[in-house]
Motif scaffolding. Structure first.
Motif, PDB file in Angstrom:
ATOM      1  N   MET A  72      39.374  39.379  32.521  1.00 38.51           N
ATOM      2  CA  MET A  72      40.199  39.425  33.720  1.00 38.51           C
ATOM      3  C   MET A  72      39.730  38.390  34.749  1.00 38.51           C
ATOM      4  SD  MET A  72      40.599  42.547  36.440  1.00 38.51           S
ATOM      5  CE  MET A  72      38.966  42.170  37.093  1.00 38.51           C
ATOM      6  N   VAL A  73      38.413  38.315  34.968  1.00 42.83           N
ATOM      7  CA  VAL A  73      37.889  37.361  35.951  1.00 42.83           C
ATOM      8  C   VAL A  73      38.140  35.935  35.487  1.00 42.83           C
ATOM      9  CG1 VAL A  73      35.760  36.469  36.985  1.00 42.83           C
ATOM     10  CG2 VAL A  73      36.191  38.934  36.934  1.00 42.83           C
ATOM     11  N   ALA A  74      37.974  35.682  34.178  1.00 46.49           N
ATOM     12  CA  ALA A  74      38.215  34.329  33.666  1.00 46.49           C
ATOM     13  C   ALA A  74      39.662  33.913  33.900  1.00 46.49           C
ATOM     14  CB  ALA A  74      37.871  34.260  32.181  1.00 46.49           C
ATOM     15  N   ALA A  75      40.583  34.818  33.613  1.00 47.47           N
ATOM     16  CA  ALA A  75      42.004  34.487  33.795  1.00 47.47           C
ATOM     17  C   ALA A  75      42.333  34.286  35.272  1.00 47.47           C
ATOM     18  CB  ALA A  75      42.862  35.602  33.211  1.00 47.47           C
ATOM     19  N   ALA A  76      41.803  35.144  36.123  1.00 46.37           N
ATOM     20  CA  ALA A  76      42.095  35.034  37.551  1.00 46.37           C
ATOM     21  C   ALA A  76      41.491  33.760  38.139  1.00 46.37           C
ATOM     22  CB  ALA A  76      41.566  36.266  38.286  1.00 46.37           C
ATOM     23  N   LEU A  77      40.272  33.419  37.713  1.00 47.75           N
ATOM     24  CA  LEU A  77      39.637  32.210  38.227  1.00 47.75           C
ATOM     25  C   LEU A  77      40.365  30.961  37.740  1.00 47.75           C
ATOM     26  CD1 LEU A  77      37.358  30.825  39.775  1.00 47.75           C
ATOM     27  CD2 LEU A  77      35.938  31.011  37.712  1.00 47.75           C
ATOM     28  N   SER A  81      41.879  28.334  40.359  1.00 51.34           N
ATOM     29  CA  SER A  81      41.174  27.055  40.491  1.00 51.34           C
ATOM     30  C   SER A  81      41.873  25.900  39.796  1.00 51.34           C
ATOM     31  CB  SER A  81      39.762  27.187  39.923  1.00 51.34           C
ATOM     32  OG  SER A  81      39.804  27.380  38.502  1.00 51.34           O
ATOM     33  N   GLY A  82      42.699  26.215  38.802  1.00 48.98           N
ATOM     34  CA  GLY A  82      43.333  25.158  38.023  1.00 48.98           C
ATOM     35  C   GLY A  82      42.436  24.608  36.926  1.00 48.98           C
ATOM     36  N   HIS A  83      41.286  25.199  36.721  1.00 52.05           N
ATOM     37  CA  HIS A  83      40.362  24.782  35.661  1.00 52.05           C
ATOM     38  C   HIS A  83      40.477  25.722  34.475  1.00 52.05           C
ATOM     39  CE1 HIS A  83      37.977  21.809  38.000  1.00 52.05           C
ATOM     40  NE2 HIS A  83      38.293  22.582  39.033  1.00 52.05           N
ATOM     41  N   ASP A  84      40.180  25.198  33.286  1.00 50.95           N
ATOM     42  CA  ASP A  84      40.062  26.062  32.117  1.00 50.95           C
ATOM     43  C   ASP A  84      38.782  26.887  32.243  1.00 50.95           C
ATOM     44  OD1 ASP A  84      42.387  25.072  30.990  1.00 50.95           O
ATOM     45  OD2 ASP A  84      41.327  23.468  29.903  1.00 50.95           O
ATOM     46  N   VAL A  85      38.859  28.172  31.979  1.00 48.48           N
ATOM     47  CA  VAL A  85      37.703  29.055  32.091  1.00 48.48           C
ATOM     48  C   VAL A  85      37.591  29.875  30.815  1.00 48.48           C
ATOM     49  CG1 VAL A  85      36.605  30.918  33.385  1.00 48.48           C
ATOM     50  CG2 VAL A  85      37.967  29.191  34.595  1.00 48.48           C
ATOM     51  N   ASP A  86      36.442  29.771  30.151  1.00 47.68           N
ATOM     52  CA  ASP A  86      36.168  30.510  28.919  1.00 47.68           C
ATOM     53  C   ASP A  86      35.451  31.807  29.289  1.00 47.68           C
ATOM     54  OD1 ASP A  86      35.392  31.520  26.492  1.00 47.68           O
ATOM     55  OD2 ASP A  86      34.421  29.686  25.782  1.00 47.68           O
ATOM     56  N   ALA A  87      36.023  32.939  28.926  1.00 42.06           N
ATOM     57  CA  ALA A  87      35.422  34.229  29.278  1.00 42.06           C
ATOM     58  C   ALA A  87      34.049  34.411  28.652  1.00 42.06           C
ATOM     59  CB  ALA A  87      36.347  35.365  28.849  1.00 42.06           C
ATOM     60  N   ALA A  88      33.787  33.730  27.528  1.00 42.21           N
ATOM     61  CA  ALA A  88      32.483  33.838  26.869  1.00 42.21           C
ATOM     62  C   ALA A  88      31.447  32.915  27.486  1.00 42.21           C
ATOM     63  CB  ALA A  88      32.618  33.531  25.374  1.00 42.21           C
ATOM     64  N   ASP A 116      39.807  45.240  40.548  1.00 40.07           N
ATOM     65  CA  ASP A 116      40.923  46.108  40.152  1.00 40.07           C
ATOM     66  C   ASP A 116      42.062  45.323  39.523  1.00 40.07           C
ATOM     67  OD1 ASP A 116      41.740  44.714  42.339  1.00 40.07           O
ATOM     68  OD2 ASP A 116      42.335  46.461  43.542  1.00 40.07           O
ATOM     69  N   GLY A 117      41.756  44.108  39.089  1.00 38.51           N
ATOM     70  CA  GLY A 117      42.786  43.287  38.468  1.00 38.51           C
ATOM     71  C   GLY A 117      43.445  42.332  39.426  1.00 38.51           C
ATOM     72  N   GLY A 118      42.949  42.298  40.670  1.00 37.54           N
ATOM     73  CA  GLY A 118      43.533  41.408  41.650  1.00 37.54           C
ATOM     74  C   GLY A 118      43.162  39.963  41.400  1.00 37.54           C
ATOM     75  N   ALA A 119      43.712  39.083  42.209  1.00 41.47           N
ATOM     76  CA  ALA A 119      43.506  37.654  42.031  1.00 41.47           C
ATOM     77  C   ALA A 119      42.153  37.226  42.587  1.00 41.47           C
ATOM     78  CB  ALA A 119      44.625  36.886  42.733  1.00 41.47           C
ATOM     79  N   CYS A 120      41.758  36.023  42.168  1.00 39.86           N
ATOM     80  CA  CYS A 120      40.593  35.359  42.750  1.00 39.86           C
ATOM     81  C   CYS A 120      41.060  34.508  43.923  1.00 39.86           C
ATOM     82  CB  CYS A 120      39.917  34.445  41.722  1.00 39.86           C
ATOM     83  SG  CYS A 120      38.785  35.292  40.613  1.00 39.86           S
TER      84      CYS A 120
END
Length: 738
Positions: A72-77, A81-88, A116-120
């Motif tokens: 969830m944090v990876a997707a929100a970030l 931010s406009g950057h690719d973010v790998d959850a791992a 709670d699923g909100g945005a970054c």
């Protein structure tokens, strides 16, 4: 029997086992807790085969759970931010958990992501802490050096003001000795100097520091052959006293009031500071209520240890306790350990460590009269660390070694009443225990292992029960390299009576029908052990593991004169640095180990080591030429007459020419018979390269063949040059022993 030889695949494996790479092979072996609410909870990051995870632990509730949803944090970030973010592989290493959100720094900004699923979203966040600033406990102020003085800054409005104004090059504030304060390692990290030596009072109003007096201290020099700007060679000068010098760095303790700008100097003699600031070594500290400063002092002969009380308001100093001895009197067995001294009962009682009965134990004193009240612990074992004192229940919890019959170096968590009653082992097993205690002291984090059992990390109560299981280390990648656990052994020392302990690494792909060359990998102490009792091989062990991957049998042993056991065992090194941590014991160990292991070829024995181990490698070849045929010596202090005063006078005693000449490799260089490679960093500001060049000069005068490698830009640890130095070491050992 068949013989072995080096190949490229073995070299690649060996490189993976070196210190700067090996952490990638063992996952979940170390817990670095970040306390929340004074230790009531904590989070830690752990690398797993599926990537890095952040874990939140609540010991009171007995829970361990993800600190947040990684996906969830990876997707929100990524969306924000406009950057690719790998959850791992999240692009941050530290977080702050703030109620219903997680905050962190990434992509040059400070972010706040709802749990709670909100945005970054970007959030206000102070700038990252500067490594050269020391924040107050309440985070309202920082102290830093500017020029030769100390300054303060308000975190609230950025206002800056001077705390001192009379510092100069020879008497500056908050500085350690030059080799530590302005080391080459710091320069490589982009820092002009170490952080200032300051300790904040608990209420964030005052700082303890010292004015550093280096007037008249010997100046030594290095030549930077190729400066960063590519220009002409530059002269690098630092102050470093040699044994017997009249002048050495001195620490003049002073308490500074941050708000008022006043200074209260200690009304006492300055403290000898040959190696490091007493604040960095934790030999000076604030009372818990801020009413006093306590500090330890020793004269240059290190045979007397004193505890002093400094009144921060008046500067008045009183001596609380004095202990003297025939050899070193120490507040712990190893200088990197926190002194085992605790002031209790609001300054009325004192818990004090001593080796006066031949072992390392705790004693209780009346802190006002200095009169003893009784011995708290006793027996043929040694206290290694005080963990917690429960004053209400009159119980002290501590780490001790010598209670596991099979291995006197393994550490156990224990408790005892301050009246000497009720001794018990809290961790009643045969494992080695490494412990971290939170700020609130309500529990401890325990990592239990042995040399052949990977760590198991838990949260435990002070009764020893497991509250929460944290991690079991994953060594799948390590074993995939061909690594096998070292064999822990016990043999007799050269005296035929004393038990000594070590580890033996078998070559990767071990075949008992082969005969393998043997390497000794020493570190002679006397300030630290060479061999670790835990699964982590320790600072020195990685090079031994790498050599085993190349096809060598590798031995490491703690001979007589090294710390961790009885006072007599350690004192075997006093005024005997020439013995290099019991090299005769190393020879005895090799002979005993080979008796039942025909695959150890004692006709092909080499030795290699770094720093003190570099000294020992050469000494072994000079004292035992029939045993050690090949050696590699890196960064060795080959003549203590021209090395740091703090090392020589602590372990070889007050300077006299005869004693110090005995520990000089230079004076007996004409004994060399085997194959020797000398390696040194050209900018080594700890063990100066002149100590290797002195040896080289004497070897040339004796018409001895040897090889010499000077790494021009390297400091003591060869940071940035590790791979090259390792390759040269391996090539030399393989060429002459394989």
């Amino acid at each position: 029997m068949k013989t072995t030889r080096l190949d490229a695949a073995a070299c690649r494996t060996a490189e993976r086992l070196l210190r700067h790479n090996r952490h990638e092979l063992v996952l979940g072996d170390k817990i670095n807790p970040h306390w929340i609410d004074g230790g009531a909870r904590f989070w830690y990051a752990v690398d797993t085969s599926a990537g890095r995870r952040f874990v939140l632990v609540d010991p009171a509730a007995g829970t361990r759970e993800p600190a947040f949803d990684r996906e969830m944090v990876a997707a929100a970030l990524a969306a924000a931010s406009g950057h690719d973010v790998d959850a791992a592989a999240l692009p941050f290493g530290a977080v702050e958990l703030t109620g219903d959100a997680v905050e962190f720094d990434a992509f040059g900004a400070h972010w706040r992501c709802g749990l709670d699923g909100g945005a970054c979203e970007k959030a206000a966040g102070g700038p990252p802490r500067h490594p050269l600033e020391v924040p107050s406990p309440d985070r309202r102020f920082v102290v830093f050096r500017r020029g030769h003085d100390l300054w303060a800054r308000s975190a609230e409005d950025g206002r800056e003001w001077a705390l001192t104004s009379d510092g100069d090059a020879d008497r500056d504030y908050g500085a350690g000795p030059d080799f530590f304060m302005y080391s080459g390692m710091l320069k490589k990290a982009g820092l002009p100097h170490a952080p200032p030596a300051v300790s904040w009072s608990p209420d964030s109003t005052r700082v303890l520091t010292h004015r550093t007096d280096q007037r008249g201290v010997r100046r030594t020099h290095l030549v930077e052959s190729m400066p960063d700007d590519g220009g002409a060679p530059a002269l690098l000068t630092q102050r470093q006293p040699f044994p017997g010098d009249d002048r050495l760095p001195l620490a003049e303790l002073v308490v500074l009031d941050v708000a008022e700008g006043t200074a209260v100097p200690a009304r006492a003699e300055p403290q000898a500071m040959p190696v490091m600031s007493p604040i960095f070594t934790r030999w000076a500290w604030w009372a818990e209520d801020g009413s006093a400063v306590y500090y330890l002092s020793r004269p240059r002969d290190v045979r007397t240890l004193r505890l002093h009380r400094l009144d921060p308001g008046t500067g008045e100093v009183t001596t609380v306790l004095t202990e003297t001895g025939d050899t070193r009197v120490e507040p712990s067995q190893q200088p990197a350990q926190r002194p085992m001294v605790r002031v209790l009962s609001g300054g009325r009682e004192l818990l004090w460590y001593s080796q006066r009965d031949g072992w390392g134990h705790l004693y209780l004193y009346d802190a006002r009269s200095g009169e003893p009240r009784g011995q708290v612990t006793s027996g043929q074992w040694a206290v290694q660390e005080i963990l917690r004192v429960d004053e209400a229940r009159r119980v002290v919890y501590f780490v001790a070694s010598g209670l596991v019959a099979s291995d006197p170096y393994r550490r156990s968590v224990c408790r005892a009443g301050l009246d000497g009653s009720g001794f018990a082992r809290v961790t009643d097993d045969d494992l080695d225990h490494v412990v971290v205690v939170p700020e609130n002291g309500e529990y401890f984090i325990d990592s239990a292992s042995t040399t052949d059992s990977p760590p198991w990390a838990t949260v435990r109560g002070w009764d020893g029960r497991v509250i929460v299981e944290l991690e079991r280390a994953d060594i799948t990648r390590l074993t995939a390299t061909g690594w096998t656990p070292p064999e822990r052994f016990r043999v007799k020392a050269a005296d035929g009576r004393t038990d000594i302990y070590g580890v033996l690494y078998r070559p990767h792909g071990f075949d008992p029908d082969r005969r393998y060359p043997v390497l000794d990998h020493p570190y002679p102490g006397p300030q630290v052990n060479r061999v670790s009792p835990s699964f982590d091989p320790g600072f020195f062990g990685h090079d031994a593991e790498a050599a085993a991957a190349l096809g060598f049998v590798v031995m490491a042993v703690d001979g007589r004169g090294t710390p961790g056991r009885s006072k007599a065992f350690h004192d075997a090194s006093y005024r005997r640095l020439a013995d290099a941590g019991g090299l005769a014991d190393h020879v005895a160990a090799l002979e005993q180990l080979a008796e039942g292991r025909p695959w150890m070829d004692l006709d092909r024995v080499g030795i290699f080591g770094h720093s003190g181990g570099g000294f020992a490698a050469v000494r072994a070849m000079l004292d035992f030429p029939g045993v050690f045929k090949t050696g590699v010596s890196e960064s060795g202090p080959h003549d203590n007459r021209y090395y740091n005063l703090g090392w020589g006078e602590t372990y070889d005693g007050p300077f006299d020419e005869e004693t110090y000449a005995r520990s000089s490799n230079v004076d007996i260089a004409d004994r060399l018979e085997g194959n020797l490679l000398l390696v040194h960093g050209g900018l080594d500001d700890n063990v100066s390269p002149h100590l290797t060049l002195r040896l080289a000069d004497r070897l040339i005068a004796a018409d001895k063949d040897f090889e010499l490698l000077i790494v021009p830009g390297a400091e003591h640890m060869f940071f940035g040059y590790e791979r090259y130095v390792a390759r040269r070491r391996w090539d030399f050992l393989a060429r002459h022993l394989m």
